[in-house]
Scaffold this motif. Sequence first.
Motif, PDB file in Angstrom:
ATOM      1  N   ARG A  17       0.866  -1.182   0.000  1.00  0.00           N
ATOM      2  CA  ARG A  17       0.000   0.000   0.000  1.00  0.00           C
ATOM      3  C   ARG A  17       0.901   1.229   0.000  1.00  0.00           C
ATOM      4  O   ARG A  17       1.899   1.273   0.704  1.00  0.00           O
ATOM      5  N   PHE A  18       0.496   2.224  -0.776  1.00  0.00           N
ATOM      6  CA  PHE A  18       1.245   3.469  -0.858  1.00  0.00           C
ATOM      7  C   PHE A  18       0.307   4.621  -0.584  1.00  0.00           C
ATOM      8  O   PHE A  18      -0.825   4.636  -1.070  1.00  0.00           O
ATOM      9  N   SER A  19       0.781   5.581   0.175  1.00  0.00           N
ATOM     10  CA  SER A  19      -0.034   6.765   0.442  1.00  0.00           C
ATOM     11  C   SER A  19      -0.053   7.650  -0.796  1.00  0.00           C
ATOM     12  O   SER A  19       0.766   7.497  -1.711  1.00  0.00           O
ATOM     13  N   PHE A  20      -0.963   8.600  -0.803  1.00  0.00           N
ATOM     14  CA  PHE A  20      -1.035   9.544  -1.911  1.00  0.00           C
ATOM     15  C   PHE A  20       0.264  10.339  -2.006  1.00  0.00           C
ATOM     16  O   PHE A  20       0.782  10.578  -3.096  1.00  0.00           O
ATOM     17  N   ALA A  21       0.820  10.731  -0.858  1.00  0.00           N
ATOM     18  CA  ALA A  21       2.075  11.493  -0.852  1.00  0.00           C
ATOM     19  C   ALA A  21       3.214  10.671  -1.446  1.00  0.00           C
ATOM     20  O   ALA A  21       4.018  11.181  -2.232  1.00  0.00           O
ATOM     21  N   GLN A  22       3.298   9.379  -1.088  1.00  0.00           N
ATOM     22  CA  GLN A  22       4.342   8.514  -1.649  1.00  0.00           C
ATOM     23  C   GLN A  22       4.187   8.389  -3.160  1.00  0.00           C
ATOM     24  O   GLN A  22       5.165   8.435  -3.900  1.00  0.00           O
ATOM     25  N   ALA A  23       2.952   8.234  -3.604  1.00  0.00           N
ATOM     26  CA  ALA A  23       2.693   8.115  -5.044  1.00  0.00           C
ATOM     27  C   ALA A  23       3.061   9.407  -5.770  1.00  0.00           C
ATOM     28  O   ALA A  23       3.641   9.378  -6.859  1.00  0.00           O
ATOM     29  N   LEU A  24       2.756  10.529  -5.160  1.00  0.00           N
ATOM     30  CA  LEU A  24       3.077  11.817  -5.768  1.00  0.00           C
ATOM     31  C   LEU A  24       4.590  12.028  -5.863  1.00  0.00           C
ATOM     32  O   LEU A  24       5.103  12.490  -6.890  1.00  0.00           O
TER      33      LEU A  24
END
Length: 169
Positions: A17-24
């Motif tokens: 699972r990746f947070s939105f911040a990590q994906a950004l």
Amino acid sequence: MVHSRKSYRRGCAYQPRFSFAQALISWLGSLVAIELLAYLSLYTHYPLIAAPFGATAVLVYGIPESPLAQPRNVIGGNCLGALVSIVLVQYCGSEPWVMGLAVATAIKLMKLTRTLHPPGGAVALVGVMSNASWSFLFTPVFVGSVIMVLWTFVFNNTAPGRSYPRHWL
């Protein structure tokens, strides 16, 4: 129907699972890296090399802690793939069977040298498809791999909560 729902839930449990911040952050880092390397591939007249570099970006920005995303693997794996393709093109041409031989040989050498990097197999394939000459090894493969590693180092070590690499060698 019930079996497929259970199977789906089990499969999701194994996916990271990746947070939105990590994906950004991954998006931004890979955007800049691939834009730089796209210009390099056009300059060197090897436009297909952009595909293996795209796969490298997935590893170094998506899962930078992976053993396959470490500098030794990125540079060594990509360069071994290039070297194999150049030698095979010189002696065997660029027939379809040479493509398979190049990828298989690159995988074997990467495993033996502990530089396994999946895009290195794609580099070997692209090298054969492009009738690579010796210049292919240095530019775009070596220079592009070093640019990718250096940008990943700078970017990930300035982004909050990220560091790269886990080890250099």
